[in-house]
Design a protein around this motif. Structure first.
Motif, PDB file in Angstrom:
ATOM      1  N   UNK A 270       0.832  -1.206   0.000  1.00 22.14           N
ATOM      2  CA  UNK A 270       0.000   0.000   0.000  1.00 22.14           C
ATOM      3  C   UNK A 270       0.866   1.254   0.000  1.00 22.14           C
ATOM      4  N   UNK A 271       2.003   1.190   0.672  1.00 18.84           N
ATOM      5  CA  UNK A 271       2.914   2.337   0.697  1.00 18.84           C
ATOM      6  C   UNK A 271       3.428   2.649  -0.698  1.00 18.84           C
ATOM      7  N   UNK A 272       3.678   1.618  -1.496  1.00 25.20           N
ATOM      8  CA  UNK A 272       4.129   1.819  -2.882  1.00 25.20           C
ATOM      9  C   UNK A 272       3.071   2.573  -3.683  1.00 25.20           C
ATOM     10  N   UNK A 273       1.821   2.194  -3.472  1.00 21.96           N
ATOM     11  CA  UNK A 273       0.725   2.861  -4.179  1.00 21.96           C
ATOM     12  C   UNK A 273       0.648   4.331  -3.778  1.00 21.96           C
ATOM     13  N   UNK A 274       0.766   4.605  -2.497  1.00 24.36           N
ATOM     14  CA  UNK A 274       0.689   5.984  -2.020  1.00 24.36           C
ATOM     15  C   UNK A 274       1.851   6.815  -2.542  1.00 24.36           C
ATOM     16  N   UNK A 275       3.042   6.239  -2.551  1.00 23.70           N
ATOM     17  CA  UNK A 275       4.217   6.961  -3.031  1.00 23.70           C
ATOM     18  C   UNK A 275       4.090   7.284  -4.515  1.00 23.70           C
ATOM     19  N   UNK A 276       3.604   6.333  -5.291  1.00 28.34           N
ATOM     20  CA  UNK A 276       3.440   6.563  -6.731  1.00 28.34           C
ATOM     21  C   UNK A 276       2.400   7.654  -6.979  1.00 28.34           C
ATOM     22  N   UNK A 277       1.295   7.583  -6.245  1.00 28.18           N
ATOM     23  CA  UNK A 277       0.243   8.600  -6.391  1.00 28.18           C
ATOM     24  C   UNK A 277       0.784   9.987  -6.046  1.00 28.18           C
ATOM     25  N   UNK A 278       1.605  10.069  -5.015  1.00 24.04           N
ATOM     26  CA  UNK A 278       2.167  11.353  -4.622  1.00 24.04           C
ATOM     27  C   UNK A 278       3.109  11.876  -5.702  1.00 24.04           C
ATOM     28  N   UNK A 279       3.922  10.982  -6.260  1.00 30.73           N
ATOM     29  CA  UNK A 279       4.855  11.365  -7.325  1.00 30.73           C
ATOM     30  C   UNK A 279       4.109  11.890  -8.549  1.00 30.73           C
ATOM     31  N   UNK A 280       2.974  11.271  -8.866  1.00 30.17           N
ATOM     32  CA  UNK A 280       2.180  11.651 -10.045  1.00 30.17           C
ATOM     33  C   UNK A 280       1.142  12.730  -9.723  1.00 30.17           C
ATOM     34  N   UNK A 281       1.189  13.247  -8.502  1.00 34.80           N
ATOM     35  CA  UNK A 281       0.261  14.303  -8.072  1.00 34.80           C
ATOM     36  C   UNK A 281      -1.198  13.852  -8.195  1.00 34.80           C
ATOM     37  N   UNK A 282      -1.451  12.620  -7.765  1.00 34.33           N
ATOM     38  CA  UNK A 282      -2.802  12.045  -7.793  1.00 34.33           C
ATOM     39  C   UNK A 282      -3.359  12.029  -6.376  1.00 34.33           C
ATOM     40  N   UNK A 283      -4.496  12.654  -6.175  1.00 33.29           N
ATOM     41  CA  UNK A 283      -5.078  12.708  -4.838  1.00 33.29           C
ATOM     42  C   UNK A 283      -5.662  11.356  -4.432  1.00 33.29           C
ATOM     43  N   UNK A 284      -5.590  11.067  -3.141  1.00 33.56           N
ATOM     44  CA  UNK A 284      -6.203   9.848  -2.597  1.00 33.56           C
ATOM     45  C   UNK A 284      -7.433  10.195  -1.759  1.00 33.56           C
ATOM     46  N   UNK A 285      -7.898  11.425  -1.888  1.00 37.58           N
ATOM     47  CA  UNK A 285      -9.049  11.861  -1.100  1.00 37.58           C
ATOM     48  C   UNK A 285     -10.303  11.050  -1.457  1.00 37.58           C
ATOM     49  N   UNK A 286     -11.090  10.792  -0.447  1.00 35.87           N
ATOM     50  CA  UNK A 286     -12.338  10.056  -0.674  1.00 35.87           C
ATOM     51  C   UNK A 286     -13.499  10.988  -1.007  1.00 35.87           C
TER      52      UNK A 286
END
Length: 427
Positions: A270-286
């Motif tokens: 899950x940390x890998x997913x969060x790091x990639x999203x942060x790098x690509x400037x993709x929000x994880x907001x619900x």
């Protein structure tokens, strides 16, 4: 009757095209609609209605509810009842109408005319699935290739997920494969998936848990990502994009399914997913700003729990009116119809449903298109083959009037072979 108006009326009567049943109040700007249907002169609607009423009666035809309403209202009410989209778009209360007009509806012409060999992957999806996939869809695929370069579809297999639907196009599974239009539209379409939902991830479970994009317009960006199942027709909003939705899924997975032996591995994953999203400037907001804005435009909630958005003017309340019965009463009636063991008893219950259908159709005749859309989606969501013809009648008409024709195509294909199954691949 003026000479000019007589000429217009004569031209209208000699026109061999089908008359649009919404007449002068038709708001459609779709060239296909204007090419197919003829519309009456608009400078004197009452005079036209009176002139054509006699002609219809002579031909043995009955007036539409819409025309009757116009005559009954009289000249003093014509200005108030007339739907004028251009004037309404200047009103703050009509933001939804303005957005609806500016949204591309079913303009696939450039994609449709290309030879299939020249189509990009995104164009192939648009042509055959009738929707456009957002940027996060393609970025999620790139992330999955990092996790599992040889088989990105199964990058999340350790948490019981597999990529399906349009992802099969990116995986090359449709190369040298010939399928019909309706087969493409049914590819990984679950029993309770409305046309607005496009499934892209499935779960390895008996309940048929799956995740997909939800959109209000066929070629617009998705409103959010939601999940569904085969147990009931409930859809659960997860997040604004696929990364956020899978992150929500992983949170639940860690809490409910992880053992002490595999928890650490899943957390790292899950940390890998969060790091990639942060790098690509993709929000994880619900709950993104776009989701909140869309929620403010919802005119009513359907059985699935997801609200519908249609062009609606708050000032005139034109675009939607409530159904004549409550949700609870309609559900009880539908249950009686499905559970009836004798044809006669079922017919009795169906006759009680008919007034609800009739009033929803009248609402559509009077430009409250959201009402028939609501009832059609509720019947679909409840389930049962006995409702399929009614669903088609309500929804195909509603989608056409709303400029969402592709959703009507999807619904028609789905009901031709609607399965309560967890294996819905056409490959």
């Amino acid at each position: 009757m003026s000479d000019d108006y007589q000429k217009q009326l004569l031209a209208y009567n000699e026109d061999k095209r089908t008359a649009c049943k919404y007449g002068d109040k038709c708001y459609q700007k779709n060239p296909k609609h204007l090419e197919k249907f003829k519309h009456p002169p608009s400078d004197n609607l009452k005079e036209f209605t009176q002139a054509t009423k006699k002609q219809k009666l002579n031909n043995g035809e009955s007036n539409t509810t819409h025309a009757s309403k116009i005559e009954k209202d009289g000249p003093e009410n014509e200005d108030n009842s007339e739907l004028n989209i251009e004037n309404q778009s200047e009103n703050e209360d009509n933001d939804t109408d303005k957005e609806h007009q500016n949204t591309t509806k079913t303009n696939n012409s450039q994609v449709d005319t290309k030879p299939e060999s020249e189509l990009t992957e995104s164009e192939f999806i648009q042509r055959n699935f009738l929707v456009k996939m957002p940027d996060d869809f393609y970025k999620f695929w790139e992330f999955c290739k990092i996790i599992n370069e040889k088989d990105p579809l199964h990058a999340f297999e350790k948490v019981d997920l597999v990529l399906v639907g349009p992802f099969d196009v990116l995986a090359g599974k449709f190369q040298n494969v010939t399928k019909t239009k309706n087969e493409y539209l049914r590819h990984w379409r679950y029993y309770y998936d409305p046309p607005e939902m496009q499934t892209v991830i499935k779960c390895y479970d008996k309940e048929g848990y799956h995740i997909g994009y939800y959109r209000d317009e066929p070629l617009s960006d998705p409103c959010f990502v939601c999940s569904g199942n085969l147990i009931n027709g409930q859809l659960t909003i997860m997040a604004g994009n696929l990364f956020g939705a899978v992150n929500v899924y992983l949170d639940n997975y860690v809490q409910k399914k992880c053992t002490p032996f595999n928890k650490m591995g899943i957390v790292k994953f899950q940390t890998k997913l969060k790091d990639y999203a942060k790098t690509e400037n993709i929000t994880l907001e619900t709950k993104t700003d776009e989701m909140k804005s869309r929620n403010n435009k919802v005119v009513t909630r359907t059985f699935s729990g997801i609200g519908i958005v249609v062009p609606y003017n708050k000032k005139t309340q034109l675009g939607y009116r409530p159904l004549i019965e409550t949700k609870d009463k309609i559900k009880k009636l539908l249950n009686n119809i499905v559970e009836a063991k004798e044809d006669g008893l079922r017919d009795d219950f169906l006759s009680k449903l008919q007034p609800i259908i009739t009033m929803a159709s009248i609402a559509a005749d009077e430009c409250d298109f959201g009402t028939s859309l609501e009832l059609g989606l509720d019947l679909f969501n409840y389930g049962g083959e006995v409702f399929h013809n009614i669903i088609l009648s309500l929804l195909i008409s509603s989608y056409q009037l709303l400029g969402r024709d592709s959703f009507g195509d999807i619904m028609q294909a789905h009901l031709q072979d609607r399965k309560k199954s967890n294996n819905l691949s056409i490959l």
